[in-house]
Write a protein that holds these residues in place. Sequence first.
Motif, PDB file in Angstrom:
ATOM      1  N   LEU A 144      55.954 -20.632  48.013  1.00 60.70           N
ATOM      2  CA  LEU A 144      56.307 -19.294  48.461  1.00 60.70           C
ATOM      3  C   LEU A 144      57.108 -18.594  47.369  1.00 60.70           C
ATOM      4  O   LEU A 144      58.083 -19.156  46.855  1.00 60.70           O
ATOM      5  CB  LEU A 144      57.119 -19.394  49.754  1.00 60.70           C
ATOM      6  CG  LEU A 144      57.619 -18.111  50.382  1.00 60.70           C
ATOM      7  CD1 LEU A 144      56.464 -17.202  50.771  1.00 60.70           C
ATOM      8  CD2 LEU A 144      58.455 -18.449  51.605  1.00 60.70           C
ATOM      9  N   TRP A 145      56.711 -17.383  47.024  1.00 62.09           N
ATOM     10  CA  TRP A 145      57.359 -16.581  45.994  1.00 62.09           C
ATOM     11  C   TRP A 145      57.703 -15.214  46.564  1.00 62.09           C
ATOM     12  O   TRP A 145      57.088 -14.758  47.533  1.00 62.09           O
ATOM     13  CB  TRP A 145      56.422 -16.389  44.804  1.00 62.09           C
ATOM     14  CG  TRP A 145      56.209 -17.614  43.974  1.00 62.09           C
ATOM     15  CD1 TRP A 145      55.535 -18.750  44.341  1.00 62.09           C
ATOM     16  CD2 TRP A 145      56.661 -17.822  42.644  1.00 62.09           C
ATOM     17  NE1 TRP A 145      55.545 -19.646  43.312  1.00 62.09           N
ATOM     18  CE2 TRP A 145      56.224 -19.103  42.252  1.00 62.09           C
ATOM     19  CE3 TRP A 145      57.378 -17.046  41.743  1.00 62.09           C
ATOM     20  CZ2 TRP A 145      56.489 -19.628  40.998  1.00 62.09           C
ATOM     21  CZ3 TRP A 145      57.635 -17.578  40.489  1.00 62.09           C
ATOM     22  CH2 TRP A 145      57.210 -18.843  40.126  1.00 62.09           C
ATOM     23  N   LEU A 146      58.653 -14.544  45.960  1.00 59.96           N
ATOM     24  CA  LEU A 146      58.998 -13.166  46.270  1.00 59.96           C
ATOM     25  C   LEU A 146      58.941 -12.351  44.987  1.00 59.96           C
ATOM     26  O   LEU A 146      59.241 -12.857  43.903  1.00 59.96           O
ATOM     27  CB  LEU A 146      60.406 -13.058  46.859  1.00 59.96           C
ATOM     28  CG  LEU A 146      60.675 -13.751  48.185  1.00 59.96           C
ATOM     29  CD1 LEU A 146      62.125 -13.540  48.603  1.00 59.96           C
ATOM     30  CD2 LEU A 146      59.729 -13.265  49.259  1.00 59.96           C
ATOM     31  N   VAL A 147      58.592 -11.087  45.111  1.00 56.03           N
ATOM     32  CA  VAL A 147      58.583 -10.159  43.983  1.00 56.03           C
ATOM     33  C   VAL A 147      58.975  -8.787  44.521  1.00 56.03           C
ATOM     34  O   VAL A 147      58.678  -8.451  45.679  1.00 56.03           O
ATOM     35  CB  VAL A 147      57.192 -10.129  43.296  1.00 56.03           C
ATOM     36  CG1 VAL A 147      56.118  -9.567  44.215  1.00 56.03           C
ATOM     37  CG2 VAL A 147      57.233  -9.376  41.981  1.00 56.03           C
ATOM     38  N   ARG A 148      59.661  -8.001  43.705  1.00 53.81           N
ATOM     39  CA  ARG A 148      59.999  -6.635  44.116  1.00 53.81           C
ATOM     40  C   ARG A 148      58.722  -5.811  44.243  1.00 53.81           C
ATOM     41  O   ARG A 148      57.709  -6.121  43.620  1.00 53.81           O
ATOM     42  CB  ARG A 148      60.942  -5.989  43.088  1.00 53.81           C
ATOM     43  CG  ARG A 148      62.324  -6.578  43.088  1.00 53.81           C
ATOM     44  CD  ARG A 148      63.258  -5.782  42.149  1.00 53.81           C
ATOM     45  NE  ARG A 148      64.404  -6.608  41.819  1.00 53.81           N
ATOM     46  CZ  ARG A 148      64.564  -7.281  40.682  1.00 53.81           C
ATOM     47  NH1 ARG A 148      63.648  -7.214  39.728  1.00 53.81           N
ATOM     48  NH2 ARG A 148      65.635  -8.010  40.489  1.00 53.81           N
ATOM     49  N   ALA A 149      58.800  -4.751  44.999  1.00 51.04           N
ATOM     50  CA  ALA A 149      57.628  -3.908  45.246  1.00 51.04           C
ATOM     51  C   ALA A 149      57.042  -3.332  43.954  1.00 51.04           C
ATOM     52  O   ALA A 149      55.844  -3.071  43.880  1.00 51.04           O
ATOM     53  CB  ALA A 149      57.976  -2.781  46.215  1.00 51.04           C
ATOM     54  N   ASP A 150      57.861  -3.167  42.913  1.00 50.14           N
ATOM     55  CA  ASP A 150      57.353  -2.640  41.640  1.00 50.14           C
ATOM     56  C   ASP A 150      56.767  -3.733  40.749  1.00 50.14           C
ATOM     57  O   ASP A 150      56.356  -3.469  39.618  1.00 50.14           O
ATOM     58  CB  ASP A 150      58.445  -1.869  40.892  1.00 50.14           C
ATOM     59  CG  ASP A 150      59.600  -2.750  40.406  1.00 50.14           C
ATOM     60  OD1 ASP A 150      59.529  -3.996  40.562  1.00 50.14           O
ATOM     61  OD2 ASP A 150      60.565  -2.191  39.873  1.00 50.14           O
ATOM     62  N   GLY A 151      56.714  -4.976  41.238  1.00 47.82           N
ATOM     63  CA  GLY A 151      56.128  -6.077  40.486  1.00 47.82           C
ATOM     64  C   GLY A 151      57.108  -6.853  39.622  1.00 47.82           C
ATOM     65  O   GLY A 151      56.733  -7.830  38.983  1.00 47.82           O
ATOM     66  N   SER A 152      58.360  -6.464  39.601  1.00 42.82           N
ATOM     67  CA  SER A 152      59.345  -7.151  38.765  1.00 42.82           C
ATOM     68  C   SER A 152      60.102  -8.207  39.564  1.00 42.82           C
ATOM     69  O   SER A 152      60.107  -8.196  40.792  1.00 42.82           O
ATOM     70  CB  SER A 152      60.343  -6.140  38.185  1.00 42.82           C
ATOM     71  OG  SER A 152      61.134  -5.573  39.218  1.00 42.82           O
ATOM     72  N   GLY A 153      60.764  -9.100  38.841  1.00 42.84           N
ATOM     73  CA  GLY A 153      61.684 -10.054  39.458  1.00 42.84           C
ATOM     74  C   GLY A 153      61.046 -11.144  40.285  1.00 42.84           C
ATOM     75  O   GLY A 153      61.642 -11.607  41.254  1.00 42.84           O
ATOM     76  N   ALA A 154      59.856 -11.619  39.933  1.00 45.03           N
ATOM     77  CA  ALA A 154      59.216 -12.692  40.702  1.00 45.03           C
ATOM     78  C   ALA A 154      60.087 -13.941  40.680  1.00 45.03           C
ATOM     79  O   ALA A 154      60.624 -14.322  39.634  1.00 45.03           O
ATOM     80  CB  ALA A 154      57.837 -13.000  40.140  1.00 45.03           C
ATOM     81  N   ARG A 155      60.275 -14.534  41.860  1.00 44.12           N
ATOM     82  CA  ARG A 155      61.052 -15.764  41.938  1.00 44.12           C
ATOM     83  C   ARG A 155      60.487 -16.679  43.008  1.00 44.12           C
ATOM     84  O   ARG A 155      60.032 -16.233  44.064  1.00 44.12           O
ATOM     85  CB  ARG A 155      62.524 -15.492  42.188  1.00 44.12           C
ATOM     86  CG  ARG A 155      62.828 -14.790  43.494  1.00 44.12           C
ATOM     87  CD  ARG A 155      64.325 -14.456  43.593  1.00 44.12           C
ATOM     88  NE  ARG A 155      64.598 -13.666  44.767  1.00 44.12           N
ATOM     89  CZ  ARG A 155      65.052 -14.172  45.910  1.00 44.12           C
ATOM     90  NH1 ARG A 155      65.296 -15.448  46.027  1.00 44.12           N
ATOM     91  NH2 ARG A 155      65.286 -13.372  46.943  1.00 44.12           N
ATOM     92  N   ARG A 156      60.517 -17.963  42.696  1.00 42.69           N
ATOM     93  CA  ARG A 156      60.006 -18.967  43.613  1.00 42.69           C
ATOM     94  C   ARG A 156      61.071 -19.281  44.652  1.00 42.69           C
ATOM     95  O   ARG A 156      62.239 -19.483  44.328  1.00 42.69           O
ATOM     96  CB  ARG A 156      59.643 -20.223  42.831  1.00 42.69           C
ATOM     97  CG  ARG A 156      58.971 -21.279  43.675  1.00 42.69           C
ATOM     98  CD  ARG A 156      58.544 -22.440  42.835  1.00 42.69           C
ATOM     99  NE  ARG A 156      59.733 -23.078  42.263  1.00 42.69           N
ATOM    100  CZ  ARG A 156      59.727 -24.241  41.659  1.00 42.69           C
ATOM    101  NH1 ARG A 156      58.602 -24.903  41.513  1.00 42.69           N
ATOM    102  NH2 ARG A 156      60.839 -24.763  41.188  1.00 42.69           N
ATOM    103  N   ILE A 157      60.677 -19.325  45.925  1.00 38.22           N
ATOM    104  CA  ILE A 157      61.588 -19.623  47.027  1.00 38.22           C
ATOM    105  C   ILE A 157      61.549 -21.107  47.382  1.00 38.22           C
ATOM    106  O   ILE A 157      62.569 -21.703  47.693  1.00 38.22           O
ATOM    107  CB  ILE A 157      61.229 -18.785  48.278  1.00 38.22           C
ATOM    108  CG1 ILE A 157      61.366 -17.303  47.978  1.00 38.22           C
ATOM    109  CG2 ILE A 157      62.064 -19.170  49.477  1.00 38.22           C
ATOM    110  CD1 ILE A 157      62.758 -16.900  47.578  1.00 38.22           C
ATOM    111  N   THR A 158      60.366 -21.700  47.370  1.00 33.77           N
ATOM    112  CA  THR A 158      60.220 -23.101  47.758  1.00 33.77           C
ATOM    113  C   THR A 158      59.912 -23.956  46.534  1.00 33.77           C
ATOM    114  O   THR A 158      59.470 -23.451  45.506  1.00 33.77           O
ATOM    115  CB  THR A 158      59.116 -23.270  48.810  1.00 33.77           C
ATOM    116  OG1 THR A 158      57.881 -22.808  48.259  1.00 33.77           O
ATOM    117  CG2 THR A 158      59.452 -22.491  50.080  1.00 33.77           C
ATOM    118  N   LYS A 159      60.134 -25.241  46.684  1.00 36.75           N
ATOM    119  CA  LYS A 159      59.899 -26.183  45.592  1.00 36.75           C
ATOM    120  C   LYS A 159      58.999 -27.332  46.053  1.00 36.75           C
ATOM    121  O   LYS A 159      59.269 -28.503  45.774  1.00 36.75           O
ATOM    122  CB  LYS A 159      61.232 -26.705  45.062  1.00 36.75           C
ATOM    123  CG  LYS A 159      62.078 -25.624  44.417  1.00 36.75           C
ATOM    124  CD  LYS A 159      63.430 -26.148  43.979  1.00 36.75           C
ATOM    125  CE  LYS A 159      64.231 -25.145  43.207  1.00 36.75           C
ATOM    126  NZ  LYS A 159      64.648 -23.977  43.910  1.00 36.75           N
TER     127      LYS A 159
END
Length: 181
Positions: A26-41
Amino acid sequence: ADTQPRWSPDGQTIAFISDRDGSDNLWLVRADGSGARRITKEVDNALSSPAWTPDGNYIVARRFGPYPSAENYLTNVPLWMYHVNGGSGMQLFPSAPTRKTTNTGAAFSPDGRTLYFGSHGGGYTGENLGAYQVIAFDRQTGTETPMTAGAGGGLRPIVSRDGKWLVYATRAGTRTALRVR
């Protein structure tokens, strides 16, 4: 590949599933496509079908077991809940970790108390979509209420914004149909 995007309730963030680290996490990213980060490992397990809680603090996803394994990895597909800031998450449904169910298509009531999803307890039986039935799971009491029991089953429920209507897919012979209740 990046798949299954879901907008956060405030429209600022997108949750998605990606294998860019070698496993479906599971990953999250800002609506503009920046700042992708993984939530789960996850390493041995895989996640799919993310759904946001209405308050935007948590995401529920299906969690598949290891593949390949001694038993079919689709035999037990519980729903897990993860905080948007990370952590190990927790199994949400079924509440007893030893109970085996296959679950799909989570959707929350507007107040976040009830989680609707398709579920069956018989393990993987091929493409038998009629085995799935819609369940309403009360997160406060832990009560499970069957919402469907028809031969065509119930999959991928969606709740109306006002919480008064539930739409779900069902099979009618060889065709997929939508039901409103």
